[in-house]
Scaffold this motif. Sequence first.
Motif, mmCIF file in Angstrom:
data_model
loop_
_atom_site.group_PDB
_atom_site.id
_atom_site.type_symbol
_atom_site.label_atom_id
_atom_site.label_comp_id
_atom_site.label_asym_id
_atom_site.label_seq_id
_atom_site.Cartn_x
_atom_site.Cartn_y
_atom_site.Cartn_z
ATOM 1 N N SER A 124 0.829 -1.207 0.000
ATOM 2 C CA SER A 124 0.000 0.000 0.000
ATOM 3 C C SER A 124 0.863 1.258 0.000
ATOM 4 O O SER A 124 0.544 2.245 -0.688
ATOM 5 C CB SER A 124 -0.927 0.001 1.217
ATOM 6 O OG SER A 124 -1.861 -1.067 1.146
ATOM 7 N N ARG A 167 -4.844 2.546 4.631
ATOM 8 C CA ARG A 167 -4.918 1.083 4.647
ATOM 9 C C ARG A 167 -3.579 0.485 5.095
ATOM 10 O O ARG A 167 -3.545 -0.546 5.776
ATOM 11 C CB ARG A 167 -5.295 0.576 3.253
ATOM 12 C CG ARG A 167 -5.535 -0.939 3.210
ATOM 13 C CD ARG A 167 -6.333 -1.312 1.993
ATOM 14 N NE ARG A 167 -6.415 -2.767 1.801
ATOM 15 C CZ ARG A 167 -7.235 -3.559 2.465
ATOM 16 N NH1 ARG A 167 -8.048 -3.043 3.376
ATOM 17 N NH2 ARG A 167 -7.260 -4.862 2.217
ATOM 18 N N ALA A 171 -3.194 -2.017 8.181
ATOM 19 C CA ALA A 171 -2.566 -3.324 7.977
ATOM 20 C C ALA A 171 -1.364 -3.508 8.887
ATOM 21 O O ALA A 171 -1.152 -4.595 9.449
ATOM 22 C CB ALA A 171 -2.146 -3.462 6.509
ATOM 23 N N ILE A 176 -6.816 -5.669 9.517
ATOM 24 C CA ILE A 176 -7.525 -5.862 8.252
ATOM 25 C C ILE A 176 -7.895 -7.319 8.017
ATOM 26 O O ILE A 176 -8.374 -7.674 6.940
ATOM 27 C CB ILE A 176 -6.662 -5.378 7.069
ATOM 28 C CG1 ILE A 176 -5.361 -6.185 6.992
ATOM 29 C CG2 ILE A 176 -6.392 -3.885 7.150
ATOM 30 C CD1 ILE A 176 -4.612 -5.972 5.720
ATOM 31 N N GLY A 188 -11.202 -0.583 7.051
ATOM 32 C CA GLY A 188 -10.227 -0.964 6.031
ATOM 33 C C GLY A 188 -10.886 -1.440 4.760
ATOM 34 O O GLY A 188 -10.392 -1.195 3.652
ATOM 35 N N LEU A 191 -11.980 1.542 2.798
ATOM 36 C CA LEU A 191 -10.827 2.157 2.123
ATOM 37 C C LEU A 191 -10.465 1.383 0.867
ATOM 38 O O LEU A 191 -10.182 1.970 -0.184
ATOM 39 C CB LEU A 191 -9.627 2.203 3.072
ATOM 40 C CG LEU A 191 -9.653 3.266 4.173
ATOM 41 C CD1 LEU A 191 -8.410 3.137 5.062
ATOM 42 C CD2 LEU A 191 -9.720 4.665 3.575
ATOM 43 N N ALA A 192 -10.479 0.055 0.957
ATOM 44 C CA ALA A 192 -10.180 -0.766 -0.215
ATOM 45 C C ALA A 192 -11.204 -0.536 -1.317
ATOM 46 O O ALA A 192 -10.851 -0.447 -2.510
ATOM 47 C CB ALA A 192 -10.141 -2.233 0.185
ATOM 48 N N GLN A 195 -10.462 2.752 -3.013
ATOM 49 C CA GLN A 195 -9.320 2.634 -3.911
ATOM 50 C C GLN A 195 -9.731 2.006 -5.236
ATOM 51 O O GLN A 195 -9.373 2.502 -6.313
ATOM 52 C CB GLN A 195 -8.238 1.770 -3.257
ATOM 53 C CG GLN A 195 -7.640 2.342 -1.986
ATOM 54 C CD GLN A 195 -6.917 1.273 -1.180
ATOM 55 O OE1 GLN A 195 -6.618 0.193 -1.686
ATOM 56 N NE2 GLN A 195 -6.638 1.564 0.076
#
Length: 403
Positions: A124, A167, A171, A176, A188, A191-192, A195
């Motif tokens: 990340s 993230r 992590a 996560i 998390g 956020l993924a 992205q």
Amino acid sequence: MALDLSTLYVVAGLGMLVAGFIHLIPLATGRFGSWAGLWGAGHLIAGCGALMAVLNDRIGLPWAPSIGNPAVVMGYALIAGAVVKFSRPDARLTSMLATAAVLGLPLWFTHDPAHFHLRVAYLSVIRAGFDLVVVIVAVRLARRDSLQTGWIVAALFAVTVPMFLGRAWLAYGDRIGTQLTGRHDDFGAWLAAGQIAFIIFRAFSLLILQAERGQNLLLDQMERDWLTGAFNRAGLDRIAQTFAGRHAPRTLTVMMLDLDRFKTLNDTLGHAAGDAALRTFAEIAHDAVGRQGHLIRWGGDEFVCVLPDVPTEQARVIGNRIATRFAQAMAPRMATHGTLGVSIGVVEGEPDTPIIDLIADADRAMYRAKSDRRQPAVCIPPVYIPDIYIPDVYVPDAYTKAA
């Protein structure tokens, strides 16, 4: 609400594969530069990496992390390199790609499930770094080349930088879970998802940049004289529009330049020699004016320099520099055919004065100087009588300002 990251990763992977092929196909026809190949290859590699992560979580592929994670690093490096190449076609990407290879090396050897969260954090941070490179280059494109879509590209990549860093932080703290995919309802996961959304949106962003660049190129060709590269009258109209509003200059100086004995040059040495002389003059004038103003081919052997916020004394220096350098450049070609000089007329006015009126005043001043070049100039308001350079005759230096 739980998010199905498996589906999102599949969509992201397929979207990147489609974007990759769409960029590689026009490249094969020669319509795009090498940036399209880098962008397409980067998306293909990163897309395969995303799909590999899903397959690993679903069916278990022990070798998948060792191949997929370094591939994602290289894919992001190629994407960033594509933007750099789009900005500067002569740029060399050896150092960037070598850095990506070095950064991906630890991921090649680290595939222990216990280190899953550390791999996600590391990857990340790398993604955030390459996205930041794209943001910097896109902002420079927007400023340097006046590509307004550059701001869009910068925004699309800037949004993901804090997402990747956030993230990475989660992590690194082992918050996560143990899988990228599956159903998650924590921060998390959101956020993924963010992205992935922006990665899909920006997959075709360079095509938007290319479209605007092509449009600007066509507009520039329409506004340029094909022989000398100076603006034509259409270009002058657009330049004049920029002098209105809050960015208007305080004063506006206009300089008319006419090549003396140009007809003689055409009659004795031919039109090819005349064209060469015009190109030489335009190159010298462009160099002398620089970023201070604009050069316009008014017609035939007449040129106009528009100089915002340049005082008349400085315009006089610029005019003398142009005339002197042009006479020096043409002397070897005109050794047995007389001297090719430049007559110059300069006026200074307010920015709200119609530019066509200032050009008319400068034109009258230029012809007045041309007719009086062998005797001291007589200044008759409102015409500004400029300085004129002829290597073997009197150079008047009396000035007055237009009313």
